[in-house]
Design a protein around this motif. Structure first.
Motif, short mmCIF file in Angstrom:
data_model
loop_
_atom_site.label_atom_id
_atom_site.label_comp_id
_atom_site.label_asym_id
_atom_site.label_seq_id
_atom_site.Cartn_x
_atom_site.Cartn_y
_atom_site.Cartn_z
N GLN A 25 33.13 43.52 54.12
CA GLN A 25 34.52 43.96 54.07
C GLN A 25 35.33 43.08 53.12
OE1 GLN A 25 35.89 43.92 58.09
NE2 GLN A 25 35.14 46.00 58.51
N HIS A 26 35.06 41.78 53.10
CA HIS A 26 35.78 40.87 52.21
C HIS A 26 35.53 41.24 50.75
CE1 HIS A 26 37.80 37.29 50.86
NE2 HIS A 26 36.72 36.91 50.17
N GLY A 27 34.30 41.58 50.41
CA GLY A 27 33.97 41.99 49.05
C GLY A 27 34.66 43.29 48.66
N ALA A 28 34.78 44.21 49.61
CA ALA A 28 35.45 45.48 49.35
C ALA A 28 36.94 45.25 49.08
CB ALA A 28 35.26 46.43 50.52
N ARG A 29 37.56 44.34 49.82
CA ARG A 29 38.98 44.02 49.60
C ARG A 29 39.20 43.42 48.21
NH1 ARG A 29 40.37 41.11 55.18
NH2 ARG A 29 40.06 42.91 56.53
N GLN A 30 38.29 42.55 47.77
CA GLN A 30 38.44 41.96 46.45
C GLN A 30 38.32 43.03 45.37
OE1 GLN A 30 35.55 38.78 46.26
NE2 GLN A 30 37.15 37.25 46.62
N GLY A 31 37.43 43.98 45.58
CA GLY A 31 37.27 45.08 44.63
C GLY A 31 38.53 45.92 44.55
N GLN A 32 39.15 46.20 45.69
CA GLN A 32 40.41 46.95 45.70
C GLN A 32 41.51 46.14 45.04
OE1 GLN A 32 41.03 47.87 49.84
NE2 GLN A 32 40.26 49.96 49.59
N SER A 33 41.54 44.85 45.31
CA SER A 33 42.56 43.99 44.73
C SER A 33 42.45 43.97 43.21
CB SER A 33 42.45 42.58 45.30
OG SER A 33 43.39 41.72 44.70
N LYS A 34 41.22 43.87 42.71
CA LYS A 34 41.00 43.88 41.26
C LYS A 34 41.42 45.22 40.67
CE LYS A 34 37.30 40.49 41.06
NZ LYS A 34 35.86 40.27 40.73
N GLY A 35 41.13 46.30 41.39
CA GLY A 35 41.50 47.63 40.92
C GLY A 35 43.01 47.79 40.85
N VAL A 36 43.72 47.27 41.83
CA VAL A 36 45.18 47.35 41.85
C VAL A 36 45.75 46.52 40.71
CG1 VAL A 36 47.25 46.72 43.16
CG2 VAL A 36 45.35 47.87 44.30
N LYS A 37 45.19 45.34 40.48
CA LYS A 37 45.68 44.49 39.39
C LYS A 37 45.45 45.16 38.04
CE LYS A 37 45.16 39.99 41.60
NZ LYS A 37 44.44 38.71 41.56
N MET A 38 44.27 45.76 37.87
CA MET A 38 43.96 46.42 36.61
C MET A 38 44.88 47.62 36.41
SD MET A 38 40.31 47.41 34.90
CE MET A 38 39.70 48.27 36.30
N PHE A 39 45.13 48.38 37.46
CA PHE A 39 46.04 49.52 37.37
C PHE A 39 47.45 49.07 37.01
CE2 PHE A 39 49.08 52.47 39.27
CZ PHE A 39 48.74 53.62 38.58
N SER A 40 47.90 47.97 37.61
CA SER A 40 49.24 47.44 37.32
C SER A 40 49.34 47.03 35.86
CB SER A 40 49.56 46.26 38.21
OG SER A 40 49.60 46.66 39.56
N ARG A 41 48.30 46.38 35.36
CA ARG A 41 48.31 45.97 33.95
C ARG A 41 48.31 47.18 33.03
NH1 ARG A 41 43.98 41.06 34.42
NH2 ARG A 41 45.39 39.60 35.43
N LEU A 42 47.52 48.17 33.35
CA LEU A 42 47.46 49.39 32.55
C LEU A 42 48.82 50.09 32.55
CD1 LEU A 42 45.82 51.43 30.91
CD2 LEU A 42 45.22 52.54 33.07
N ALA A 43 49.45 50.15 33.71
CA ALA A 43 50.77 50.77 33.81
C ALA A 43 51.79 50.00 32.96
CB ALA A 43 51.23 50.84 35.26
N ALA A 44 51.71 48.67 32.99
CA ALA A 44 52.64 47.85 32.20
C ALA A 44 52.43 48.08 30.71
CB ALA A 44 52.46 46.37 32.55
N VAL A 45 51.18 48.20 30.28
CA VAL A 45 50.89 48.46 28.87
C VAL A 45 51.42 49.82 28.45
CG1 VAL A 45 49.01 48.88 27.23
CG2 VAL A 45 48.91 46.91 28.75
N ILE A 46 51.23 50.82 29.30
CA ILE A 46 51.73 52.17 28.98
C ILE A 46 53.25 52.18 28.88
CG2 ILE A 46 51.94 54.52 29.89
CD1 ILE A 46 49.05 54.20 30.92
N VAL A 47 53.92 51.51 29.78
CA VAL A 47 55.39 51.43 29.75
C VAL A 47 55.85 50.72 28.47
CG1 VAL A 47 57.40 50.40 30.86
CG2 VAL A 47 55.72 51.62 32.22
N ALA A 48 55.18 49.64 28.11
CA ALA A 48 55.54 48.90 26.90
C ALA A 48 55.34 49.76 25.65
CB ALA A 48 54.73 47.61 26.80
#
Length: 92
Positions: free
Chosen positions: A3-26
């Protein structure tokens, strides 16, 4: 463990999505900066601008350059006052 590994995977996915969204907005913001401004009707602005086309400093191809429209409805007295201030502060 699992379960801990799954949470880290979700956390990385959320971070990557946030960065992608920031790049698109810029990118969108920078693209809008180069978009042509909305044109305004020039019927009311051409007469006063043509009246100042014989003044010192008017050069082709622009002619009399008043990008902010400060003299859109000005008379010769207003033009002379603004020209005096420009000369006084060394901008002409």
């Amino acid at each position: 463990g699992v379960q801990h590994g799954a949470r880290q995977g979700q956390s990385k996915g959320v971070k990557m999505f946030s960065r992608l969204a920031a790049v698109i907005v810029a990118l969108a913001a920078s693209a809008l900066a180069f978009q042509a401004p909305v044109s305004q009707t020039t019927s009311g602005r051409t007469a006063p601008l043509e009246a100042f086309n014989t003044e010192l400093g008017v050069q082709p191809p622009l002619g009399f350059f008043d990008p902010l429209g400060l003299l859109a409805d000005a008379d010769q007295e207003r033009f002379d006052r603004l020209r005096f201030v420009e000369v006084k502060h060394g901008r002409i």
